[in-house]
Design a protein around this motif. Structure first.
Motif, PDB file in Angstrom:
ATOM      1  N   THR A   1       0.826  -1.204   0.000  1.00  0.00           N
ATOM      2  CA  THR A   1       0.000   0.000   0.000  1.00  0.00           C
ATOM      3  C   THR A   1       0.860   1.252   0.000  1.00  0.00           C
ATOM      4  N   LEU A   2       1.910   1.264   0.839  1.00  0.00           N
ATOM      5  CA  LEU A   2       2.803   2.422   0.895  1.00  0.00           C
ATOM      6  C   LEU A   2       3.487   2.632  -0.448  1.00  0.00           C
ATOM      7  N   THR A   3       3.944   1.545  -1.052  1.00  0.00           N
ATOM      8  CA  THR A   3       4.612   1.647  -2.347  1.00  0.00           C
ATOM      9  C   THR A   3       3.694   2.277  -3.397  1.00  0.00           C
ATOM     10  N   LEU A   4       2.468   1.794  -3.458  1.00  0.00           N
ATOM     11  CA  LEU A   4       1.538   2.302  -4.468  1.00  0.00           C
ATOM     12  C   LEU A   4       1.109   3.738  -4.173  1.00  0.00           C
ATOM     13  N   LEU A   5       0.920   4.065  -2.890  1.00  0.00           N
ATOM     14  CA  LEU A   5       0.544   5.436  -2.550  1.00  0.00           C
ATOM     15  C   LEU A   5       1.652   6.412  -2.925  1.00  0.00           C
TER      16      LEU A   5
ATOM     17  N   GLY B   1      12.557   2.814  -5.124  1.00  0.00           N
ATOM     18  CA  GLY B   1      11.980   1.504  -4.841  1.00  0.00           C
ATOM     19  C   GLY B   1      10.510   1.432  -5.187  1.00  0.00           C
ATOM     20  N   ALA B   2       9.782   2.556  -4.984  1.00  0.00           N
ATOM     21  CA  ALA B   2       8.364   2.572  -5.341  1.00  0.00           C
ATOM     22  C   ALA B   2       8.181   2.396  -6.841  1.00  0.00           C
ATOM     23  N   VAL B   3       9.020   3.060  -7.618  1.00  0.00           N
ATOM     24  CA  VAL B   3       8.930   2.916  -9.083  1.00  0.00           C
ATOM     25  C   VAL B   3       9.286   1.486  -9.488  1.00  0.00           C
TER      26      VAL B   3
ATOM     27  N   THR C   1       3.324  10.663  -6.326  1.00  0.00           N
ATOM     28  CA  THR C   1       4.429  11.373  -6.968  1.00  0.00           C
ATOM     29  C   THR C   1       4.323  11.399  -8.487  1.00  0.00           C
ATOM     30  N   GLN C   2       3.667  10.417  -9.080  1.00  0.00           N
ATOM     31  CA  GLN C   2       3.657  10.312 -10.533  1.00  0.00           C
ATOM     32  C   GLN C   2       2.329  10.686 -11.181  1.00  0.00           C
TER      33      GLN C   2
ATOM     34  N   GLY D   1       7.688  -4.000 -10.994  1.00  0.00           N
ATOM     35  CA  GLY D   1       7.618  -5.425 -10.656  1.00  0.00           C
ATOM     36  C   GLY D   1       6.198  -5.908 -10.532  1.00  0.00           C
ATOM     37  N   LEU D   2       5.333  -5.064  -9.929  1.00  0.00           N
ATOM     38  CA  LEU D   2       3.930  -5.441  -9.796  1.00  0.00           C
ATOM     39  C   LEU D   2       3.265  -5.559 -11.161  1.00  0.00           C
ATOM     40  N   ASP D   3       3.642  -4.689 -12.083  1.00  0.00           N
ATOM     41  CA  ASP D   3       3.084  -4.783 -13.435  1.00  0.00           C
ATOM     42  C   ASP D   3       3.444  -6.126 -14.077  1.00  0.00           C
ATOM     43  N   LEU D   4       4.688  -6.548 -13.888  1.00  0.00           N
ATOM     44  CA  LEU D   4       5.112  -7.837 -14.438  1.00  0.00           C
ATOM     45  C   LEU D   4       4.365  -8.987 -13.772  1.00  0.00           C
ATOM     46  N   LEU D   5       4.231  -8.899 -12.438  1.00  0.00           N
ATOM     47  CA  LEU D   5       3.501  -9.949 -11.720  1.00  0.00           C
ATOM     48  C   LEU D   5       2.029  -9.964 -12.136  1.00  0.00           C
ATOM     49  N   LEU D   6       1.459  -8.777 -12.324  1.00  0.00           N
ATOM     50  CA  LEU D   6       0.071  -8.703 -12.763  1.00  0.00           C
ATOM     51  C   LEU D   6      -0.091  -9.330 -14.138  1.00  0.00           C
TER      52      LEU D   6
END
Length: 695
Positions: free
Chosen positions: A11-15, A286-288, A20-21, A293-298
């Protein structure tokens, strides 16, 4: 704790990445909000110079000295244009002041370090480039604090210079702008506006930019350029021509602090500030990386889900054609049916009566495993023919089954749960595959009987779509991993040879099935052998049951991992069945929550219409798969209306069960066997096809 940590970290990573983006962005300076009322702006500010100190009770503005030019650049750093601007300044040996956006600093800290090394001056332009007057006070403070830390981490300095995004000259300051300057002035920031705007953001051409940036006389000027926010080729070319032209007119180029005689505009950051800044930069990076990484996992999870649906439907169609053919010569020999029972008083009578009503000759052995609710007494009081009761001290389900195996009189042994009701032809259909001497075990078709509530409907869908559709695939691929405890048939000689039912795992049925494969036997699925079983009626009971199933399956997979290296039927099972379980029952559920988390992320930070269309596409795949599975099982399609609701509660519960099971397995903990509460949901007399109970 592991689950909470994972969720909070994700959650922190995505927030962070989303804020920021995607929360704010760069717009043309000409698109800034209108000035608004100005009655609260002091005349000394409105008619004063570009550098404003608003920290005291009396605000002060400063004007640059004559024949002094301060080149300022907004919106950077940019990986393409900032280096070209810096190279131009170095070639002409002039300094400049750069007002930096924190997100750009975090992405390209090396450019900020280069500015500091070249003795250019660093200023702050907020962290994400929003229109600051539209934000609450705490968020304005956060924007500046994070921008300051980013600069401290990248260049090891802090700055007291601040330029609001979308600002221009002092005479354009409105009440809202002034309130922002006052707030940030009390925090120690000097506001730096402009006296001349090159309007390079409009890309009007090099000549027009030079004309806009050329002072009309000898007055000192603070000139606005941009080194980011788009193509700045015209800016670079204009600088190359403007600097020597102004030098020829006697102008000198200075930074803001040099021109206005400011001290400590840039000063070394403290150790704490620098370390916090470095930590912030790594957190943002790390968030980026995390989102990438989440996009690849998704993508991986989505492809796995689609692949499973396609393979399952193709396999089910082929299996249906195969199932229409007979197994061989009819099997008519008597069968021993073992019913392990522990405190099954709620439904044991319906279970036993359904077996007695079987159209195949059966020996019924009820093994009472130390019940305290009179289960054995109920069976004995029925006085039904062919029913035998064996009492033993409580030793667990595997021990009760082994007791029944030892007492069985016939070569084919049917095992079932004490809460299950067989249809009259279930035993006969179940044992027909044994006409093939290579078949060691047969899985029947278990259905949910208590499906009236929403939770019951969801489990009904899971049994039909998840379990039975998969079993058709497993049967076709010759890698059936589980003969369910609710309805399954076994060769007694093979049971003895593999050592009976093991107590080594919590999924004794999966463990035993895998042991049969490794002993060289084939395991098949007979969809026409139907049994009705009770499903948990509460979320807590469902969690406990599935937690035990999942953890036990992981135990069995680990125990029989050696099948991957074997040959024959064992190797086929190991390389197909275990791989399927790993991909679709372990990894896919572990990755699947990412779909939900990223969907929420997309609804907040991205295009919600696109996210909803994508989600509906996945749901459509599930509906089509479900409808086909229901058709194969002869079920009415009505319960599928609850499938969309299933995505918001039931699916997440099943995924969390897998997460907890994997965490428990990795931690080396051992889960205790948990018995499900019985509800006595079965109809009496036993169900039959004639009752129309398929709906």
């Amino acid at each position: 704790m592991l689950l909470v940590t994972m969720v909070l970290t994700l959650t922190l990573t995505l927030l962070i990445e989303g804020y920021t983006q995607h929360m704010f962005g760069f717009q043309d300076d000409g698109g800034n909000p209108p000035q608004g009322p100005v009655d609260q702006v002091p005349p000394s500010i409105e008619n004063g110079g570009p550098v404003i100190s608003s920290s005291g009770s009396t605000p002060v503005s400063l004007t640059p000295p004559a024949r002094t030019v301060v080149l300022t650049f907004d919106d950077g750093p940019d990986p393409t244009w900032t280096p070209k601007v810096l190279a131009t300044l170095e070639r002409h040996h002039v300094p400049a002041t750069f007002f930096l956006v924190g997100t750009g600093v975090a992405t390209h800290p090396e450019l900020v370090a280069r500015m500091a090394e070249d003795h250019d001056e660093l200023g702050l332009h907020s962290f994400t480039h929003p229109y600051l007057p539209s934000l609450p006070g705490w968020q304005r403070t956060l924007e500046m604090r994070e921008d300051q830390l980013a600069v401290a981490g990248a260049a090891g300095v802090t700055s007291s210079l601040f330029r609001p995004p979308y600002s221009s000259s002092a005479d354009a300051v409105g009440n809202a702008d002034w309130a922002t300057m006052r707030q940030l002035g009390k925090q120690g920031y000097l506001t730096v506006l402009v006296t001349q705007d090159s309007e390079d953001w409009q890309k009007p051409g090099v000549r027009r930019i030079i004309r806009n940036a050329t002072p009309p006389g000898s007055a000192g000027q603070v000139i606005l350029f941009h080194d980011a926010g788009g193509d700045r080729a015209q800016t670079v070319a204009a600088l190359d021509a403007l600097i020597p032209r102004l030098e020829a007119r006697g102008y000198r180029f200075q930074t803001v602090s040099q021109a206005f005689h400011l001290t400590d505009a840039n000063r070394p950051a403290s150790t704490g500030q620098h370390l916090l800044g470095v930590g912030l930069l790594w957190l943002l990076k790390g968030a980026v990386w995390g989102l990438d990484g989440l996009d690849l996992l998704l993508l991986f999870a989505g492809l796995l889900g689609i692949l499973r649906a396609v393979i399952s439907m193709i396999a089910a169609a082929r299996h249906r054609r195969h199932a229409r053919t007979a197994w061989g010569a009819p099997v008519t020999e008597p069968v021993s049916v073992i019913v392990p029972a522990y405190n099954e008083s709620a439904g044991i009578e319906a279970t036993v009566r359904s077996l007695v009503a079987s159209d195949h000759p059966v020996e019924i052995i009820v093994v009472d495993d130390g019940s305290t609710d009179g289960t054995a007494d109920i069976v004995e009081a029925l006085g039904l023919p062919g029913v035998r009761v064996i009492r033993q001290r409580n030793a667990g389900k595997p021990a009760a089954l082994n007791t029944g195996i030892a007492a069985a009189s016939h070569e084919i042994v049917v095992m079932m749960d004490g809460d299950t009701v067989f249809e009259p032809d279930a035993v006969r259909q179940l044992v027909q595959p044994f006409s093939d001497p290579g078949i060691g075990a047969v899985s029947g078709n278990a259905k949910v009987v208590n499906r009236s509530g929403l939770l019951g409907r969801w489990q009904h869908i899971e049994y039909v779509v998840g379990f039975n559709l998969d079993r058709r695939l497993f049967d076709l691929a010759r890698c059936m991993p589980t003969v369910p405890g609710a309805i399954g048939a076994w060769r007694r000689a093979a049971l003895v040879r593999v050592g009976g039912v093991s107590e080594a795992t919590l999924a004794e049925d999966t463990d035993l099935t895998m042991a049969f494969w490794r002993d060289g036997w084939r395991v098949v699925y007979e969809e026409r052998a139907i049994a009705w079983t009770e499903a948990p009626a509460s979320l807590g009971a469902l969690w406990r049951q599935r937690y035990r199933w999942c953890y036990g399956t992981l135990q069995a997979m680990w125990k029989h991992r050696g099948a991957v290296r074997q040959s024959g039927a064992a190797g086929t099972f190991g390389r197909r069945g275990l791989l399927f379980l790993l991909l679709f029952q372990v990894l896919l559920p572990l990755f699947a929550p990412l779909v939900d988390v990223l969907s929420v992320y997309g609804l907040i930070f991205l295009d919600p219409v696109h996210v909803l269309l994508l989600w509906c596409s996945f749901l459509l795949i599930q509906v089509v798969t479900g409808a086909y599975a229901f058709r194969l099982d002869g079920e009415r399609l009505g319960p599928l209306w609850s499938l969309p609701l299933q995505q918001f509660v039931y699916r997440q519960l099943m995924y969390l069960v897998v997460v907890q099971s994997v965490a428990t397995a990795l931690s080396g903990s051992r889960l205790r066997w948990q018995r499900m509460e019985r509800y006595g949901s079965h109809q009496e007399p036993p169900l039959s096809p004639a009752t129309g109970a398929r709906g």
